[in-house]
Design a protein around this motif. Structure first.
Motif, PDB file in Angstrom:
ATOM      1  N   VAL A 132       0.835  -1.200   0.000  1.00 59.67           N
ATOM      2  CA  VAL A 132       0.000   0.000   0.000  1.00 59.67           C
ATOM      3  C   VAL A 132       0.869   1.249   0.000  1.00 59.67           C
ATOM      4  O   VAL A 132       1.811   1.358   0.787  1.00 59.67           O
ATOM      5  N   ASP A 133       0.544   2.178  -0.881  1.00 59.64           N
ATOM      6  CA  ASP A 133       1.190   3.489  -0.900  1.00 59.64           C
ATOM      7  C   ASP A 133       0.474   4.335   0.148  1.00 59.64           C
ATOM      8  O   ASP A 133      -0.496   5.025  -0.148  1.00 59.64           O
ATOM      9  N   ILE A 134       0.929   4.229   1.391  1.00 56.82           N
ATOM     10  CA  ILE A 134       0.218   4.830   2.519  1.00 56.82           C
ATOM     11  C   ILE A 134       0.211   6.356   2.440  1.00 56.82           C
ATOM     12  O   ILE A 134      -0.735   6.996   2.873  1.00 56.82           O
ATOM     13  N   ASP A 135       1.242   6.953   1.849  1.00 57.81           N
ATOM     14  CA  ASP A 135       1.259   8.413   1.674  1.00 57.81           C
ATOM     15  C   ASP A 135       0.084   8.852   0.806  1.00 57.81           C
ATOM     16  O   ASP A 135      -0.642   9.785   1.147  1.00 57.81           O
ATOM     17  N   LYS A 136      -0.082   8.172  -0.329  1.00 51.70           N
ATOM     18  CA  LYS A 136      -1.160   8.520  -1.258  1.00 51.70           C
ATOM     19  C   LYS A 136      -2.528   8.282  -0.639  1.00 51.70           C
ATOM     20  O   LYS A 136      -3.437   9.083  -0.804  1.00 51.70           O
ATOM     21  N   LEU A 137      -2.676   7.162   0.057  1.00 44.37           N
ATOM     22  CA  LEU A 137      -3.959   6.827   0.657  1.00 44.37           C
ATOM     23  C   LEU A 137      -4.365   7.857   1.707  1.00 44.37           C
ATOM     24  O   LEU A 137      -5.482   8.359   1.696  1.00 44.37           O
ATOM     25  N   MET A 138      -3.447   8.186   2.604  1.00 49.37           N
ATOM     26  CA  MET A 138      -3.786   9.102   3.697  1.00 49.37           C
ATOM     27  C   MET A 138      -3.910  10.553   3.243  1.00 49.37           C
ATOM     28  O   MET A 138      -4.516  11.355   3.926  1.00 49.37           O
ATOM     29  N   SER A 139      -3.352  10.888   2.082  1.00 51.53           N
ATOM     30  CA  SER A 139      -3.464  12.267   1.607  1.00 51.53           C
ATOM     31  C   SER A 139      -4.512  12.407   0.501  1.00 51.53           C
ATOM     32  O   SER A 139      -4.649  13.460  -0.087  1.00 51.53           O
ATOM     33  N   SER A 140      -5.269  11.326   0.243  1.00 56.94           N
ATOM     34  CA  SER A 140      -6.305  11.396  -0.787  1.00 56.94           C
ATOM     35  C   SER A 140      -7.408  12.358  -0.349  1.00 56.94           C
ATOM     36  O   SER A 140      -7.604  12.603   0.842  1.00 56.94           O
ATOM     37  N   ASP A 141      -8.130  12.892  -1.323  1.00 61.23           N
ATOM     38  CA  ASP A 141      -9.232  13.811  -1.019  1.00 61.23           C
ATOM     39  C   ASP A 141     -10.259  13.153  -0.113  1.00 61.23           C
ATOM     40  O   ASP A 141     -10.795  13.766   0.792  1.00 61.23           O
ATOM     41  N   GLU A 142     -10.514  11.877  -0.365  1.00 59.22           N
ATOM     42  CA  GLU A 142     -11.515  11.148   0.411  1.00 59.22           C
ATOM     43  C   GLU A 142     -11.126  11.069   1.882  1.00 59.22           C
ATOM     44  O   GLU A 142     -11.940  11.262   2.764  1.00 59.22           O
ATOM     45  N   MET A 143      -9.846  10.795   2.147  1.00 57.87           N
ATOM     46  CA  MET A 143      -9.391  10.668   3.532  1.00 57.87           C
ATOM     47  C   MET A 143      -9.200  12.050   4.151  1.00 57.87           C
ATOM     48  O   MET A 143      -9.593  12.283   5.274  1.00 57.87           O
ATOM     49  N   GLY A 144      -8.528  12.922   3.410  1.00 60.94           N
ATOM     50  CA  GLY A 144      -8.341  14.282   3.883  1.00 60.94           C
ATOM     51  C   GLY A 144      -7.581  14.402   5.193  1.00 60.94           C
ATOM     52  O   GLY A 144      -7.716  15.376   5.908  1.00 60.94           O
ATOM     53  N   LEU A 145      -6.790  13.393   5.542  1.00 61.96           N
ATOM     54  CA  LEU A 145      -6.109  13.397   6.829  1.00 61.96           C
ATOM     55  C   LEU A 145      -4.756  14.085   6.780  1.00 61.96           C
ATOM     56  O   LEU A 145      -4.269  14.561   7.787  1.00 61.96           O
ATOM     57  N   VAL A 146      -4.149  14.080   5.639  1.00 63.95           N
ATOM     58  CA  VAL A 146      -2.846  14.732   5.478  1.00 63.95           C
ATOM     59  C   VAL A 146      -2.993  15.688   4.305  1.00 63.95           C
ATOM     60  O   VAL A 146      -3.396  15.297   3.218  1.00 63.95           O
ATOM     61  N   GLU A 147      -2.656  16.939   4.541  1.00 66.79           N
ATOM     62  CA  GLU A 147      -2.797  17.913   3.479  1.00 66.79           C
ATOM     63  C   GLU A 147      -1.808  17.604   2.357  1.00 66.79           C
ATOM     64  O   GLU A 147      -0.678  17.202   2.611  1.00 66.79           O
TER      65      GLU A 147
END
Length: 167
Positions: free
Chosen positions: A148-163
């Motif tokens: 899993v590309d965790i950077d991409k997942l957590m910064s996705s628009d849907e997650m919105g957790l990391v700007e």
């Protein structure tokens, strides 16, 4: 200014610099891996403070040594059935672009090093499966890891957790 933490775009780019060290974890019957450099610590699952109107996969927040940390249940996020919480349930605390996020998984297996030849690009699945958040598939003897590309997942628009970093 370039964001030096931006992950590689393809499996070949991800492995061009050498081996990839990953923390492996399970969700249901599948085994996943994320870059160990993003892992801050591992914790047992504790009760979280629920946030009103948050998506179902955001379990809530916890206070981690004075830092309020959002906690995401990856089994809910990936639609892998109803989660159960037991003595094996783990929260992987991630540090992504300076933001701390907790990720609930069924269990953590181990840390392994994958050589470039052991990482295959994600399969082309069309619209049936979103592979944007995958680095590829890691092969290790009889095991197959979903990387899993965790950077991409957590910064996705849907997650919105990391700007997202400014371009």
């Amino acid at each position: 200014m370039n964001d030096t933490l931006t992950p590689p775009k393809t499996a070949s780019a991800a492995t061009a610099v050498g081996p990839l060290e990953v923390v492996t974890f399970t969700l249901g019957k599948e085994e996943y891996g994320i870059d160990i450099q993003r892992v801050q610590e591992l914790r047992g699952y504790d009760a979280v403070t629920r946030i009103a109107n948050a998506p179902e996969y955001i379990k809530g927040v916890v206070n981690l040594r004075g830092i309020i940390v959002p906690v995401i249940d990856m089994r809910i996020k990936f639609n892998l059935g109803t989660p159960t919480y037991d003595q094996f349930t783990v929260v992987i605390v991630l540090n992504i672009r300076g933001r701390v996020v907790g990720m609930v998984v069924d269990s953590v297996s181990d840390v392994i090093t994958l050589e470039p030849g052991q990482i295959k690009p994600p399969p082309e699945m069309g619209a049936a499966l979103d592979t944007d958040y995958l680095i590829g598939l890691g092969t290790l003897e009889q095991r197959m890891l979903i990387l899993v590309d965790i950077d991409k997942l957590m910064s996705s628009d849907e997650m919105g957790l990391v700007e997202k970093a400014a371009a």
